[in-house]
Design a protein around this motif. Structure first.
Motif, mmCIF file in Angstrom:
data_model
loop_
_atom_site.group_PDB
_atom_site.id
_atom_site.type_symbol
_atom_site.label_atom_id
_atom_site.label_comp_id
_atom_site.label_asym_id
_atom_site.label_seq_id
_atom_site.Cartn_x
_atom_site.Cartn_y
_atom_site.Cartn_z
ATOM 1 N N VAL A 140 0.835 -1.204 0.000
ATOM 2 C CA VAL A 140 0.000 0.000 0.000
ATOM 3 C C VAL A 140 0.871 1.256 0.000
ATOM 4 O O VAL A 140 0.624 2.197 -0.761
ATOM 5 C CB VAL A 140 -0.971 -0.014 1.206
ATOM 6 C CG1 VAL A 140 -1.654 1.328 1.369
ATOM 7 C CG2 VAL A 140 -2.005 -1.118 1.044
ATOM 8 N N LEU A 141 1.900 1.293 0.831
ATOM 9 C CA LEU A 141 2.756 2.482 0.904
ATOM 10 C C LEU A 141 3.539 2.699 -0.386
ATOM 11 O O LEU A 141 3.690 3.839 -0.843
ATOM 12 C CB LEU A 141 3.703 2.385 2.101
ATOM 13 C CG LEU A 141 3.032 2.482 3.471
ATOM 14 C CD1 LEU A 141 4.055 2.314 4.587
ATOM 15 C CD2 LEU A 141 2.286 3.792 3.631
ATOM 16 N N LYS A 142 4.029 1.631 -0.981
ATOM 17 C CA LYS A 142 4.768 1.771 -2.244
ATOM 18 C C LYS A 142 3.849 2.305 -3.342
ATOM 19 O O LYS A 142 4.245 3.164 -4.132
ATOM 20 C CB LYS A 142 5.376 0.433 -2.665
ATOM 21 C CG LYS A 142 6.590 0.045 -1.849
ATOM 22 C CD LYS A 142 7.126 -1.314 -2.264
ATOM 23 C CE LYS A 142 8.329 -1.718 -1.441
ATOM 24 N NZ LYS A 142 8.811 -3.073 -1.783
ATOM 25 N N GLU A 153 -7.644 4.539 -5.804
ATOM 26 C CA GLU A 153 -6.996 3.796 -6.885
ATOM 27 C C GLU A 153 -6.355 2.513 -6.349
ATOM 28 O O GLU A 153 -6.403 1.466 -7.002
ATOM 29 C CB GLU A 153 -5.948 4.669 -7.573
ATOM 30 C CG GLU A 153 -6.547 5.830 -8.344
ATOM 31 C CD GLU A 153 -5.523 6.868 -8.784
ATOM 32 O OE1 GLU A 153 -5.745 7.490 -9.829
ATOM 33 O OE2 GLU A 153 -4.507 7.070 -8.066
ATOM 34 N N ILE A 154 -5.773 2.586 -5.173
ATOM 35 C CA ILE A 154 -5.179 1.391 -4.550
ATOM 36 C C ILE A 154 -6.275 0.375 -4.259
ATOM 37 O O ILE A 154 -6.113 -0.822 -4.487
ATOM 38 C CB ILE A 154 -4.406 1.767 -3.272
ATOM 39 C CG1 ILE A 154 -3.202 2.645 -3.621
ATOM 40 C CG2 ILE A 154 -3.954 0.517 -2.516
ATOM 41 C CD1 ILE A 154 -2.508 3.274 -2.420
ATOM 42 N N THR A 155 -7.412 0.854 -3.766
ATOM 43 C CA THR A 155 -8.559 -0.009 -3.483
ATOM 44 C C THR A 155 -8.946 -0.786 -4.729
ATOM 45 O O THR A 155 -9.156 -1.999 -4.682
ATOM 46 C CB THR A 155 -9.752 0.845 -2.991
ATOM 47 O OG1 THR A 155 -9.402 1.433 -1.739
ATOM 48 C CG2 THR A 155 -10.994 0.019 -2.822
ATOM 49 N N LYS A 156 -9.048 -0.081 -5.850
ATOM 50 C CA LYS A 156 -9.434 -0.733 -7.113
ATOM 51 C C LYS A 156 -8.371 -1.728 -7.555
ATOM 52 O O LYS A 156 -8.683 -2.842 -7.957
ATOM 53 C CB LYS A 156 -9.629 0.314 -8.211
ATOM 54 C CG LYS A 156 -10.850 1.171 -8.034
ATOM 55 C CD LYS A 156 -10.908 2.216 -9.139
ATOM 56 C CE LYS A 156 -11.942 3.266 -8.837
ATOM 57 N NZ LYS A 156 -11.876 4.383 -9.779
ATOM 58 N N LYS A 157 -7.124 -1.300 -7.487
ATOM 59 C CA LYS A 157 -6.024 -2.134 -7.997
ATOM 60 C C LYS A 157 -5.864 -3.421 -7.183
ATOM 61 O O LYS A 157 -5.611 -4.482 -7.737
ATOM 62 C CB LYS A 157 -4.731 -1.331 -7.987
ATOM 63 C CG LYS A 157 -3.682 -1.884 -8.901
ATOM 64 C CD LYS A 157 -2.603 -0.870 -9.157
ATOM 65 C CE LYS A 157 -1.720 -1.381 -10.263
ATOM 66 N NZ LYS A 157 -0.785 -0.401 -10.733
ATOM 67 N N THR A 164 -9.576 -0.873 4.561
ATOM 68 C CA THR A 164 -8.390 -1.724 4.687
ATOM 69 C C THR A 164 -7.156 -0.988 4.178
ATOM 70 O O THR A 164 -6.090 -1.037 4.803
ATOM 71 C CB THR A 164 -8.593 -3.040 3.896
ATOM 72 O OG1 THR A 164 -9.771 -3.682 4.380
ATOM 73 C CG2 THR A 164 -7.403 -3.965 4.039
ATOM 74 N N VAL A 165 -7.309 -0.281 3.057
ATOM 75 C CA VAL A 165 -6.186 0.494 2.511
ATOM 76 C C VAL A 165 -5.763 1.564 3.517
ATOM 77 O O VAL A 165 -4.575 1.742 3.790
ATOM 78 C CB VAL A 165 -6.571 1.142 1.161
ATOM 79 C CG1 VAL A 165 -5.502 2.131 0.711
ATOM 80 C CG2 VAL A 165 -6.780 0.069 0.106
ATOM 81 N N LYS A 166 -6.741 2.261 4.091
ATOM 82 C CA LYS A 166 -6.439 3.309 5.058
ATOM 83 C C LYS A 166 -5.746 2.744 6.295
ATOM 84 O O LYS A 166 -4.780 3.317 6.801
ATOM 85 C CB LYS A 166 -7.720 4.042 5.460
ATOM 86 C CG LYS A 166 -8.273 4.908 4.353
ATOM 87 C CD LYS A 166 -9.530 5.624 4.798
ATOM 88 C CE LYS A 166 -10.044 6.523 3.690
ATOM 89 N NZ LYS A 166 -11.167 7.348 4.120
ATOM 90 N N THR A 167 -6.236 1.617 6.775
ATOM 91 C CA THR A 167 -5.639 0.986 7.967
ATOM 92 C C THR A 167 -4.204 0.553 7.688
ATOM 93 O O THR A 167 -3.300 0.824 8.486
ATOM 94 C CB THR A 167 -6.482 -0.225 8.408
ATOM 95 O OG1 THR A 167 -7.797 0.226 8.721
ATOM 96 C CG2 THR A 167 -5.874 -0.922 9.610
ATOM 97 N N ARG A 168 -3.985 -0.118 6.572
ATOM 98 C CA ARG A 168 -2.631 -0.574 6.245
ATOM 99 C C ARG A 168 -1.679 0.601 6.068
ATOM 100 O O ARG A 168 -0.529 0.547 6.503
ATOM 101 C CB ARG A 168 -2.653 -1.418 4.966
ATOM 102 C CG ARG A 168 -3.299 -2.762 5.153
ATOM 103 C CD ARG A 168 -3.349 -3.545 3.868
ATOM 104 N NE ARG A 168 -4.049 -4.807 4.048
ATOM 105 C CZ ARG A 168 -4.299 -5.651 3.066
ATOM 106 N NH1 ARG A 168 -3.910 -5.381 1.833
ATOM 107 N NH2 ARG A 168 -4.950 -6.771 3.314
#
Length: 185
Positions: A140-142, A153-157, A164-168
């Motif tokens: 997620v950070l990368k 966009e990360i959520t979609k990818k 979950t993206v926000k938590t990670r």
């Protein structure tokens, strides 16, 4: 009866049965309203178009719509408002981060050898610290910082929920902060 003459409940049932043309009818009915609200909040047509598409895709995936709580248009507009505001907050947060980075970078930097060596060492330390994080947090950070992707966009990818993206991301940044404590102090 053609799909365009069906009620919301009938269209919803058709869509849930796998008939994507029902989503098309709903888009024809409500797409402009969703787009206009997104445009009013975001102020950019491309952002509003992206959000409109995101809203209808989320609706297709069955994103928590309850017909007992209101009509589809109310649900779509509520979701649009919420996600548009989230995007604005995210954008402002990224702008503040960029401003902080710009303020912390000396204006009169010379591109001499020592500067390059120092930046290279720092980049290596950060890469090593990043490797100590769990793989899901690294990913997620990368994607956010190296690829420049938004959380949506990360959520979609990655096909995972936004929460979950926000938590990670948050957990990864907190761990990085601890690992890089000496560098930041």
């Amino acid at each position: 009866m053609s799909l365009s003459n069906q009620s919301e409940a009938e269209l919803l049932q058709s869509m849930q049965s796998g008939d994507l043309s029902a989503l098309g009818v709903l888009y024809d009915r409500y797409g402009e309203a969703v787009y206009r609200l997104a445009l009013r909040i975001l102020g950019e047509s491309t952002e509003a178009e992206d959000l409109t598409q995101e809203i209808f895709l989320a609706f297709l995936r069955g994103d928590k719509y309850d017909s007992n709580r209101g009509s589809i248009i109310v649900f779509l507009l509520t979701m649009t408002r919420s996600r548009a505001i989230n995007r604005l907050h995210q954008k402002r947060s990224q702008e503040r981060l960029l401003q902080r980075c710009q303020r912390s970078t000396p204006e009169n930097t010379q591109n001499n050898l020592m500067d390059k060596v120092s930046l290279g060492e720092i980049a290596e330390i950060v890469r090593e610290a990043l490797q100590e994080l769990p793989v899901n947090q690294q990913e997620v950070l990368k994607m956010a910082y190296y690829d420049g992707l938004s959380q949506s966009e990360i959520t979609k990818k990655l096909n995972i929920p936004l929460g979950t993206v926000k938590t990670r991301s948050r957990q990864g940044l907190l761990k990085l902060r601890k690992l890089l404590k000496d560098l930041v102090d």
